[in-house]
Design a protein around this motif. Structure first.
Motif, PDB file in Angstrom:
ATOM      1  N   LEU A  89      -5.760   9.179   0.224  1.00 19.41           N
ATOM      2  CA  LEU A  89      -5.790   7.927  -0.544  1.00 19.41           C
ATOM      3  C   LEU A  89      -6.454   6.802   0.245  1.00 19.41           C
ATOM      4  N   MET A 130       2.380  15.785   3.418  1.00 20.08           N
ATOM      5  CA  MET A 130       2.537  14.406   2.957  1.00 20.08           C
ATOM      6  C   MET A 130       1.514  13.482   3.630  1.00 20.08           C
ATOM      7  N   ALA A 131       1.302  13.675   4.924  1.00 21.99           N
ATOM      8  CA  ALA A 131       0.333  12.847   5.654  1.00 21.99           C
ATOM      9  C   ALA A 131      -1.081  13.067   5.119  1.00 21.99           C
ATOM     10  N   LYS A 137       0.863  -1.174   0.000  1.00 14.93           N
ATOM     11  CA  LYS A 137       0.000   0.000   0.000  1.00 14.93           C
ATOM     12  C   LYS A 137       0.903   1.229   0.000  1.00 14.93           C
ATOM     13  N   GLU A 179       0.330   4.303   0.181  1.00 15.14           N
ATOM     14  CA  GLU A 179      -0.035   5.324   1.155  1.00 15.14           C
ATOM     15  C   GLU A 179       0.568   5.040   2.525  1.00 15.14           C
ATOM     16  N   SER A 180       0.805   3.775   2.833  1.00 18.86           N
ATOM     17  CA  SER A 180       1.462   3.415   4.087  1.00 18.86           C
ATOM     18  C   SER A 180       2.907   3.919   4.089  1.00 18.86           C
ATOM     19  N   THR A 181       3.590   3.745   2.981  1.00 15.99           N
ATOM     20  CA  THR A 181       4.968   4.210   2.852  1.00 15.99           C
ATOM     21  C   THR A 181       5.024   5.734   2.937  1.00 15.99           C
ATOM     22  N   LYS A 182       4.095   6.379   2.275  1.00 14.87           N
ATOM     23  CA  LYS A 182       4.045   7.843   2.278  1.00 14.87           C
ATOM     24  C   LYS A 182       3.776   8.367   3.688  1.00 14.87           C
ATOM     25  N   LEU A 183       2.872   7.720   4.405  1.00 10.93           N
ATOM     26  CA  LEU A 183       2.568   8.139   5.770  1.00 10.93           C
ATOM     27  C   LEU A 183       3.766   7.888   6.684  1.00 10.93           C
ATOM     28  N   SER A 233      -1.912  13.964   2.151  1.00 13.39           N
ATOM     29  CA  SER A 233      -1.967  13.317   0.837  1.00 13.39           C
ATOM     30  C   SER A 233      -2.160  11.805   0.981  1.00 13.39           C
ATOM     31  N   ALA A 234      -1.417  11.197   1.886  1.00 14.99           N
ATOM     32  CA  ALA A 234      -1.525   9.747   2.105  1.00 14.99           C
ATOM     33  C   ALA A 234      -2.903   9.371   2.637  1.00 14.99           C
TER      34      ALA A 234
END
Length: 80
Positions: free
Chosen positions: A45, A38-39, A14, A16-20, A41-42
């Motif tokens: 998603l 960034m959070a 996922k 979005e997990s990496t981005k968070l 944005s994640a």
């Protein structure tokens, strides 16, 4: 995310997990504005990543979860 497939557990990637996770690291480092953007944005998603139990299911460690809770408690994140 972990899924059960034919008796075997598999990890499902996922982004979005990496981005968070990156946002959490930036927040802990003091780069709050960048981290908040960034959070947000994640979480747009997949809002489920705002829940600690989902982070744990995605194999986030205790320290990362603790740092995530600080970021997730920010009013800009709570407003999502």
């Amino acid at each position: 995310m972990i899924e059960q497939v034919g008796g075997c557990k598999q990890l499902k990637y996922k982004p979005e997990s990496t981005k968070l996770a990156l946002a959490v690291a930036l927040y802990a480092k003091g780069e709050h504005e960048k981290a908040l953007n960034m959070a947000q944005s994640a979480l747009r998603l997949d809002k489920s990543f705002a829940h600690v139990d989902v982070l744990k299911q995605n194999l986030w460690g205790t320290h990362l979860v603790a740092e995530a809770q600080k970021l997730l408690s920010h009013p800009n994140i709570q407003a999502l």
